[in-house]
Structures are given as structure tokens and as C-alpha cells.
Design an enzyme around this catalytic site. Structure first.
Site, PDB file in Angstrom:
ATOM      1  N   THR A 102      -8.941 -46.099  33.941  1.00  0.00           N
ATOM      2  CA  THR A 102      -7.530 -46.278  33.063  1.00  0.00           C
ATOM      3  C   THR A 102      -6.643 -47.211  33.727  1.00  0.00           C
ATOM      4  O   THR A 102      -6.357 -47.205  34.970  1.00  0.00           O
ATOM      5  CB  THR A 102      -6.725 -44.727  33.405  1.00  0.00           C
ATOM      6  OG1 THR A 102      -7.749 -43.653  32.974  1.00  0.00           O
ATOM      7  CG2 THR A 102      -5.645 -44.564  32.551  1.00  0.00           C
ATOM      8  N   LYS A 178      -7.074 -45.122  25.471  1.00  0.00           N
ATOM      9  CA  LYS A 178      -7.077 -44.446  26.762  1.00  0.00           C
ATOM     10  C   LYS A 178      -5.704 -43.973  27.073  1.00  0.00           C
ATOM     11  O   LYS A 178      -5.175 -42.905  27.435  1.00  0.00           O
ATOM     12  CB  LYS A 178      -8.092 -44.921  27.947  1.00  0.00           C
ATOM     13  CG  LYS A 178      -8.076 -44.026  29.010  1.00  0.00           C
ATOM     14  CD  LYS A 178      -8.437 -42.805  28.626  1.00  0.00           C
ATOM     15  CE  LYS A 178      -8.679 -41.612  30.010  1.00  0.00           C
ATOM     16  NZ  LYS A 178      -9.452 -41.935  31.076  1.00  0.00           N
ATOM     17  N   LYS A 246       0.043 -41.517  38.242  1.00  0.00           N
ATOM     18  CA  LYS A 246      -0.515 -42.844  37.876  1.00  0.00           C
ATOM     19  C   LYS A 246      -0.528 -43.205  36.362  1.00  0.00           C
ATOM     20  O   LYS A 246      -0.020 -43.943  35.833  1.00  0.00           O
ATOM     21  CB  LYS A 246      -1.791 -43.076  38.570  1.00  0.00           C
ATOM     22  CG  LYS A 246      -2.482 -44.567  38.210  1.00  0.00           C
ATOM     23  CD  LYS A 246      -3.999 -44.624  38.811  1.00  0.00           C
ATOM     24  CE  LYS A 246      -4.972 -43.490  38.278  1.00  0.00           C
ATOM     25  NZ  LYS A 246      -5.416 -43.830  36.634  1.00  0.00           N
TER      26      LYS A 246
END
Length: 302
Positions: A102, A178, A246
Site C-alpha cells: 500500500t 487501494k 500507516k
């Protein structure tokens, strides 16, 4: 699937998703090597029939048609592929680096440009589905890249994915999809935690609340999967709180770059940050429920 007998693959990162992907490649008949810093994971993959295992590409022999990179973030992907003795140098002419971490669209574009300068093509190919779907070879892949990159990745993608979405030819489109997906995933976990915390405060047994929601219109895949961990009192990390610190951080940064307000994602991000600051960063992401005070949560039996 019939795989060219000369086709070789390598999976970098044998975590919950990477191990499943690597095992799926083996089941598909693809000679597959694996790279991971964990000796236990390397031993597990070796025992499953890996062609080779190592802590770095230097421990492996030969070249590969496809290297699937399933690490945590853009910095790790760049280090693995382009750092000293990087894996990109071991990709055959016409082969492909499949980058499935990601990351931001900008990071994906920069990595692809640096790989292209070496003569290596990249597929921007984030994945989703969790450990169970990875192990079953049924991951969802949201990918962008050239037709040649898709063709080079084809045998590996067929082995690991139940669904491959071709987002477009421009690198960064897969990464952006994503990021948007992670917005939903993080908000769903945070909302599920809030609902279950409210039930706990109201004195509703959490197993009952869970059963009601999972058989009613308020259910979501994330609620059904993650809130079961709360009901069981089991916060063994499958995807940790700090992963969503994150990922939702990346979501909010992307929103700022687009000058687009993200009120729900920003609130969820703050909840995960609070959970991490309270010492729960290494626990399962469902532990975000622990940010709510004054409630009694189930304890793991045994």
C-alpha cells in the site's frame, strides 16, 4: 493452468498475505522462491516445497520472470528492489516487478520510473482479501500498468488472484484505488468498534450484538471479520493497529493532496493513532475498540 516450465517467480515478504500467495504459486506449479527476514517463515515456506528461500535476493540463484513484492510500505519496496544488491537486478529481460504494498500514487510512479531506467517493467498491483483468501489463491488485485507488464505477470496473477481488476495503463492508478479501499476498510473497523463499545456500555452481550449485526443490514465484511476478534477477546495481530495508522495516514495525506475533505477517514485515523499511543499498536486492528473507556470487553478464554 499450464505454466511455462521455465517460468520462475519469487515472493518478497512471507507474511500473512505473502505466504498465502507464495503457497498458491507452488500449488499452481510455478517454481517459486521466497524472501523474508524471519527464519521461521523461511523454514515454513521451504518445508512447503519452495525452490529457494533466503533473507535477501543474494541468497537465491538465477533470474526470475516475476518478483511479487508484498512488504509493508513504499520505502521497503524501494529498498528491496533498488537497494544495494536489489532484487530488480535479478528480473529477466521481459520480466516484471509486481509491487503490491500500500503506497501513494506518487511513490508508485517514482518507483516505476527508476525501474524503467534499469530496463525493468513494473505492475502497480495492490492486493486485498486477507490471509484466508491469499492462502486460497483468491486475492483481489487492483492493478495498473502496460499490457506487457500484465502479460509477464499473468501466470503469477492467475495463481494468486480470484479477481484481477485492470484499472488502466498508468502507474499509480492501482495505488490510488487501494488507498480509497483502505479508507473504507479503516472506517468500517472504527465504526464497528464504536458500535460494539456502545453495546458494551448499554449492557448488551457482545456476542448477541455481533449475531444481530451479522444477520442484518448493518453488517460489513470488516465488521464480521474484525468484531469477532472482540467477541473472542483475541487481539492476536493478523493486521495490526499500526498498519491502519500507516494506511489511514496515507489516506488523509492523499485527501490533502487532492484538496478533498475526508471527515470520516480523519476521525478513524485519530482513533487508530490513539490506540497506538495507548500501547495497542502491535495488537490486531480490532483493538481500536480499547480507546473507549469505561467498558468491559470479553477476555480470551484459556
Amino acid at each position: 493452468m499450464v505454466v511455462d516450465s521455465g517460468y520462475r517467480a519469487c515472493v518478497v515478504g512471507l507474511g500473512s498475505m505473502g505466504m498465502g500467495a507464495a503457497l498458491s504459486c507452488l500449488r499452481a506449479g510455478i517454481p517459486t522462491s521466497g524472501i523474508d527476514l524471519s527464519e521461521a517463515r523461511r523454514d515454513q515456506f521451504a518445508a512447503a516445497g519452495a525452490e529457494g528461500v533466503g533473507a535477501s535476493i543474494a541468497d537465491l540463484e538465477g533470474e526470475f520472470d516475476a518478483i511479487l513484492v508484498l512488504v509493508v510500505n513504499a520505502a521497503q519496496a524501494r529498498a528491496v528492489l533498488l537497494g544495494e544488491g536489489g532484487a530488480a537486478g535479478r528480473i529477466r529481460a521481459g520480466g516484471v516487478a509486481i509491487v503490491s504494498c500500500t503506497q501513494s500514487a506518487e511513490d508508485a510512479k517514482a518507483l516505476a520510473a527508476d525501474l524503467e531506467a534499469m530496463g525493468v517493467q513494473m505492475l502497480d498491483a495492490p492486493v486485498s482479501g486477507g490471509a484466508a483468501k491469499a492462502e486460497a489463491g483468491q486475492m483481489t488485485v487492483m492493478a495498473s500498468g502496460s499490457k506487457a507488464a500484465f502479460a509477464a505477470a499473468g501466470p503469477l496473477l492467475e495463481a494468486v488472484a480470484g479477481k484481477v481488476y485492470t484499472i488502466g495503463t498508468d502507474i499509480g492508478l492501482g495505488a490510488m484505488v487501494k488507498v480509497i479501499h483502505q479508507l473504507l476498510a479503516g472506517v468500517h473497523i472504527a465504526a464497528g468498534a464504536e458500535a460494539m463499545a456502545m453495546a458494551a456500555r448499554a449492557g448488551i452481550p457482545l456476542d448477541t450484538m455481533y449475531d444481530v449485526v451479522t444477520n442484518a443490514a448493518g453488517n460489513s465484511w470488516m465488521f464480521e471479520n474484525r468484531m469477532k476478534h472482540v467477541v473472542d477477546g483475541d487481539y492476536t495481530p493478523l493486521s495490526a493497529v499500526d498498519i491502519f495508522v500507516k494506511d489511514l495516514g496515507l489516506v488523509t495525506e492523499t485527501g490533502r493532496s487532492l484538496k478533498f475533505p475526508l471527515p470520516l477517514a480523519s476521525t478513524a485515523f485519530a482513533m487508530f493513532q490513539s490506540a497506538s499511543n495507548m500501547g495497542f499498536g502491535g495488537e490486531d486492528d480490532s483493538a481500536v475498540i480499547k480507546t473507549f473507556s469505561g467498558i468491559d470487553l470479553p477476555k480470551k478464554e484459556g
